[in-house]
Write a protein that holds these residues in place. Structure first.
Motif, PDB file in Angstrom:
ATOM      1  N   ILE A 107      53.191 -35.993  79.881  1.00  0.00           N
ATOM      2  CA  ILE A 107      52.312 -37.149  80.178  1.00  0.00           C
ATOM      3  C   ILE A 107      50.882 -36.685  80.487  1.00  0.00           C
ATOM      4  N   ASP A 108      50.527 -35.501  79.986  1.00  0.00           N
ATOM      5  CA  ASP A 108      49.192 -34.967  80.270  1.00  0.00           C
ATOM      6  C   ASP A 108      48.061 -35.881  79.790  1.00  0.00           C
ATOM      7  N   LEU A 109      48.260 -36.564  78.667  1.00  0.00           N
ATOM      8  CA  LEU A 109      47.196 -37.440  78.148  1.00  0.00           C
ATOM      9  C   LEU A 109      46.955 -38.605  79.104  1.00  0.00           C
ATOM     10  N   PHE A 110      48.009 -39.064  79.738  1.00  0.00           N
ATOM     11  CA  PHE A 110      47.885 -40.173  80.696  1.00  0.00           C
ATOM     12  C   PHE A 110      47.117 -39.694  81.935  1.00  0.00           C
ATOM     13  N   ILE A 111      47.534 -38.552  82.440  1.00  0.00           N
ATOM     14  CA  ILE A 111      46.926 -38.033  83.670  1.00  0.00           C
ATOM     15  C   ILE A 111      45.430 -37.785  83.454  1.00  0.00           C
ATOM     16  N   SER A 112      45.098 -37.115  82.341  1.00  0.00           N
ATOM     17  CA  SER A 112      43.678 -36.798  82.146  1.00  0.00           C
ATOM     18  C   SER A 112      42.888 -38.074  81.853  1.00  0.00           C
ATOM     19  N   GLY A 113      43.488 -39.035  81.171  1.00  0.00           N
ATOM     20  CA  GLY A 113      42.789 -40.301  80.897  1.00  0.00           C
ATOM     21  C   GLY A 113      42.498 -41.075  82.179  1.00  0.00           C
ATOM     22  N   PHE A 114      43.498 -41.156  83.055  1.00  0.00           N
ATOM     23  CA  PHE A 114      43.271 -41.858  84.328  1.00  0.00           C
ATOM     24  C   PHE A 114      42.147 -41.173  85.105  1.00  0.00           C
ATOM     25  N   MET A 115      42.146 -39.844  85.079  1.00  0.00           N
ATOM     26  CA  MET A 115      41.099 -39.124  85.814  1.00  0.00           C
ATOM     27  C   MET A 115      39.720 -39.416  85.211  1.00  0.00           C
ATOM     28  N   LYS A 116      39.663 -39.504  83.885  1.00  0.00           N
ATOM     29  CA  LYS A 116      38.373 -39.833  83.240  1.00  0.00           C
ATOM     30  C   LYS A 116      37.879 -41.202  83.687  1.00  0.00           C
ATOM     31  N   MET A 117      38.808 -42.084  84.024  1.00  0.00           N
ATOM     32  CA  MET A 117      38.402 -43.430  84.461  1.00  0.00           C
ATOM     33  C   MET A 117      38.084 -43.439  85.964  1.00  0.00           C
ATOM     34  N   GLY A 118      38.032 -42.265  86.535  1.00  0.00           N
ATOM     35  CA  GLY A 118      37.611 -42.155  87.939  1.00  0.00           C
ATOM     36  C   GLY A 118      38.766 -42.131  88.924  1.00  0.00           C
ATOM     37  N   ALA A 119      40.000 -42.190  88.440  1.00  0.00           N
ATOM     38  CA  ALA A 119      41.146 -42.244  89.361  1.00  0.00           C
ATOM     39  C   ALA A 119      41.459 -40.850  89.912  1.00  0.00           C
ATOM     40  N   ARG A 120      42.077 -40.860  91.105  1.00  0.00           N
ATOM     41  CA  ARG A 120      42.560 -39.603  91.688  1.00  0.00           C
ATOM     42  C   ARG A 120      44.068 -39.546  91.455  1.00  0.00           C
ATOM     43  N   VAL A 121      44.538 -38.378  91.091  1.00  0.00           N
ATOM     44  CA  VAL A 121      45.958 -38.245  90.745  1.00  0.00           C
ATOM     45  C   VAL A 121      46.610 -37.227  91.665  1.00  0.00           C
ATOM     46  N   SER A 122      47.749 -37.596  92.241  1.00  0.00           N
ATOM     47  CA  SER A 122      48.494 -36.596  93.005  1.00  0.00           C
ATOM     48  C   SER A 122      49.971 -36.689  92.627  1.00  0.00           C
ATOM     49  N   GLU A 123      50.701 -35.647  92.936  1.00  0.00           N
ATOM     50  CA  GLU A 123      52.122 -35.640  92.591  1.00  0.00           C
ATOM     51  C   GLU A 123      52.902 -35.011  93.744  1.00  0.00           C
ATOM     52  N   LYS A 124      53.919 -35.712  94.213  1.00  0.00           N
ATOM     53  CA  LYS A 124      54.746 -35.154  95.293  1.00  0.00           C
ATOM     54  C   LYS A 124      56.206 -35.495  94.986  1.00  0.00           C
ATOM     55  N   ASP A 125      57.043 -34.517  95.050  1.00  0.00           N
ATOM     56  CA  ASP A 125      58.477 -34.683  94.798  1.00  0.00           C
ATOM     57  C   ASP A 125      58.755 -35.443  93.497  1.00  0.00           C
ATOM     58  N   GLY A 126      57.980 -35.166  92.499  1.00  0.00           N
ATOM     59  CA  GLY A 126      58.220 -35.781  91.195  1.00  0.00           C
ATOM     60  C   GLY A 126      57.654 -37.191  91.045  1.00  0.00           C
ATOM     61  N   ILE A 127      56.960 -37.689  92.069  1.00  0.00           N
ATOM     62  CA  ILE A 127      56.352 -39.029  91.957  1.00  0.00           C
ATOM     63  C   ILE A 127      54.841 -38.868  91.805  1.00  0.00           C
ATOM     64  N   PHE A 128      54.307 -39.472  90.760  1.00  0.00           N
ATOM     65  CA  PHE A 128      52.864 -39.432  90.521  1.00  0.00           C
ATOM     66  C   PHE A 128      52.213 -40.629  91.196  1.00  0.00           C
ATOM     67  N   SER A 129      51.113 -40.391  91.923  1.00  0.00           N
ATOM     68  CA  SER A 129      50.341 -41.498  92.503  1.00  0.00           C
ATOM     69  C   SER A 129      48.944 -41.453  91.916  1.00  0.00           C
ATOM     70  N   ILE A 130      48.527 -42.583  91.386  1.00  0.00           N
ATOM     71  CA  ILE A 130      47.203 -42.672  90.756  1.00  0.00           C
ATOM     72  C   ILE A 130      46.414 -43.704  91.559  1.00  0.00           C
ATOM     73  N   ARG A 131      45.232 -43.327  92.035  1.00  0.00           N
ATOM     74  CA  ARG A 131      44.412 -44.252  92.850  1.00  0.00           C
ATOM     75  C   ARG A 131      43.043 -44.420  92.228  1.00  0.00           C
ATOM     76  N   ALA A 132      42.568 -45.658  92.240  1.00  0.00           N
ATOM     77  CA  ALA A 132      41.202 -45.942  91.778  1.00  0.00           C
ATOM     78  C   ALA A 132      40.239 -45.307  92.779  1.00  0.00           C
ATOM     79  N   PRO A 133      38.963 -45.093  92.376  1.00  0.00           N
ATOM     80  CA  PRO A 133      38.025 -44.489  93.319  1.00  0.00           C
ATOM     81  C   PRO A 133      37.934 -45.321  94.602  1.00  0.00           C
ATOM     82  N   ARG A 134      37.653 -44.645  95.743  1.00  0.00           N
ATOM     83  CA  ARG A 134      37.608 -45.350  97.034  1.00  0.00           C
ATOM     84  C   ARG A 134      36.704 -46.572  96.972  1.00  0.00           C
ATOM     85  N   GLY A 135      37.247 -47.699  97.423  1.00  0.00           N
ATOM     86  CA  GLY A 135      36.458 -48.934  97.510  1.00  0.00           C
ATOM     87  C   GLY A 135      36.014 -49.488  96.165  1.00  0.00           C
TER      88      GLY A 135
END
Ligand code: EPZ
Length: 430
Positions: free
Chosen positions: A128-156
């Motif tokens: 799912i690398d294309l998804f992760i890098s695409g979300f990051m290009k849109m300004g999102a922050r990506v983290s992964e813990k215990d196999g769960i990916f969390s994608i967050r829009a930029p603060r505020g």
């Protein structure tokens, strides 16, 4: 609908006849369900296939707080007004790769989405690398813990339009970012986008609801963010399943006196039709029908090499059924699977059925045609190979059992009833 299929082979005799009506495409149904997250009001969807992947997409949407009502056979009313959460339920998301389509609109709407590594048919690594890098290009922050990916829009803020280049064409990633971009701030450009008909169809529908998407169906798509859309009374009419239609064309060529395939769009699987014509199959394609006839009177088909390719090339989803066809054609053919590295896993069972197939490497096999297939007990490794085994079992001499019917039920509606209607001797055992 678990279990297995018992099939009595017809020893290569061309006995089937009649017509088959093609169902809505699973791979377009998933887009309609994901699109509902972009709608302010109801979204009506028609021609929805009655398959287990529809149940999975429906269950996932309900678990997000969406309202999913089956209004009639093959029809749904979806409303996501009450959706609050944006955590994709792990047990369902892990069973269906297309669940990741929900991630784009959820992120755009709620500023947050979390999901496990998406599952689905085991046909390769399916990263799912294309998804992760695409979300990051849109300004999102990506983290992964215990196999769960969390994608967050930029603060505020919201995710923002971006220029996204895919190092390889991906159907689901193209759809995911098209959906996300509709609710992003600014304009998104997807370069080296996939061109599958389901993508253009999704864009066309979103545009009819107020989106501003240009270029879908080509490798460069531009989406101006507009915010949530309104479908009003418009209906998302799921496209006919081009893979199902193509598989029936192969079955028709191998085992029918005459088979009419109705409610399909032959222009969506032209690469297969061309390959079959080159092999000597008598096919007449109209705008929405395809007729395959046995005009060969005992003369064998010719072998043709097949190389899978992104649309409009030869679909990887038709590769396994085509390999079955080639076991019955005269001469040698190479089948080259270029999209997935694990999609030749069905070959061993076909060899056990009597096929003369030499695996060359992870991506290529050599088939010597003109062999008699014998009925065997086989286990489907995935959805599309499962149907290929059914086709092989129909052509074979003797009885076969195809296990793992649940894979086939993911994408083919009431397959045994529809096959019986054209003369196939097939039963489902629980
Ligand atoms: C879609 O899968 C279809 N599924 C598949 O159908 C189909 O086989 C496939 O496209 C190719 O046509 C749906 O539409 C729901 P991809 P998808 O992303 O989108 C690599 C069926 O049986 N890749 O286009 O998951 C990937 O590994 C299914 O109905 C990355 O490297 O496929 C593959 O090699 C099976 N990184 C290639 O791209 C990524 O982040 C194309 O895959 C994503 C993909």
């Amino acid at each position: 609908m678990k279990g297995e299929f018992y099939i009595i082979g017809n020893s290569g005799e061309k006995t089937l006849s009649g017509k088959v009506v093609i169902s809505g495409a699973k791979n377009d149904m998933v887009n309609a369900f994901a699109a509902s997250l972009l709608m302010k009001g109801d979204l009506f969807v028609r021609n929805v296939p009655d398959v287990s992947d529809t149940e999975a997409m429906a269950a996932l949407l309900s678990s997000l707080g969406g309202s999913v009502k089956r209004t009639a056979t093959h029809e749904y009313k979806l409303n996501t007004g009450a959706c609050a959460g944006s955590n994709l339920r792990g047990d369902i998301a892990k069973s269906i790769r297309a669940s990741i389509l929900y991630a784009g609109p959820l992120l755009a709407r709620f500023g947050l989405v979390s999901f496990p590594f998406p599952g689905g048919c085991v046909i390769g690594k399916r990263p799912i690398d294309l998804f992760i890098s695409g979300f990051m290009k849109m300004g999102a922050r990506v983290s992964e813990k215990d196999g769960i990916f969390s994608i967050r829009a930029p603060r505020g803020g919201n995710i923002r339009g971006a220029s996204i280049f895919f190092k390889r064409q991906s159907v689901t990633a193209t759809e995911t970012f098209m959906l996300a971009a509709v609710c992003a701030d600014g304009t998104t450009v997807i370069k080296n986008a996939a061109c599958e008909p389901e993508i253009a169809h999704l864009a066309e529908f979103l545009n009819s609801c107020g989106a501003r998407i240009k270029g879908a169906g080509t490798s460069m798509i531009e989406i101006a963010g507009t915010g949530l859309l309104s479908a009003g009374k418009k209906i998302y009419d799921i496209l006919p399943d081009r893979v199902e239609a193509g598989s029936f064309a192969i079955l028709g060529a191998l085992a029918a006196r005459s088979l009419t395939i109705e409610r399909c769009i032959p222009a969506h699987f032209e690469a297969l039709i061309e390959a079959l014509i080159e092999a000597g199959v008598d096919i007449k394609a109209g705008e929405n029908t395809l007729v395959v006839r046995n005009s060969k009177r005992g003369r064998p088909f010719r072998a043709v090499d097949v190389k899978t390719h992104e649309y409009p090339g030869f679909a990887t989803d038709l590769q396994a059924p085509m390999a079955v066809f080639l076991t019955q054609a005269e001469g040698e053919a190479i089948v080259f699977e270029t999209i997935f590295e694990g999609r030749l896993g069905y070959v061993g069972e076909l060899i056990r059925m009597g096929a003369d197939i030499l695996p060359l490497d992870q991506h290529r096999i050599q088939i010597k045609g003109g062999t008699e297939l014998k009925g065997r007990e086989v286990e489907s490794p995935d959805l599309r190979a499962g149907l290929a085994y059914i086709i092989a079992a129909i052509v074979a001499k003797g009885d076969s059992v195809v296990h793992n019917a649940h894979y086939i039920d993911r994408g083919y509606e009431r397959i045994e009833e529809r096959l019986r209607a054209i003369g196939v001797k097939i039963e489902r055992k629980p």
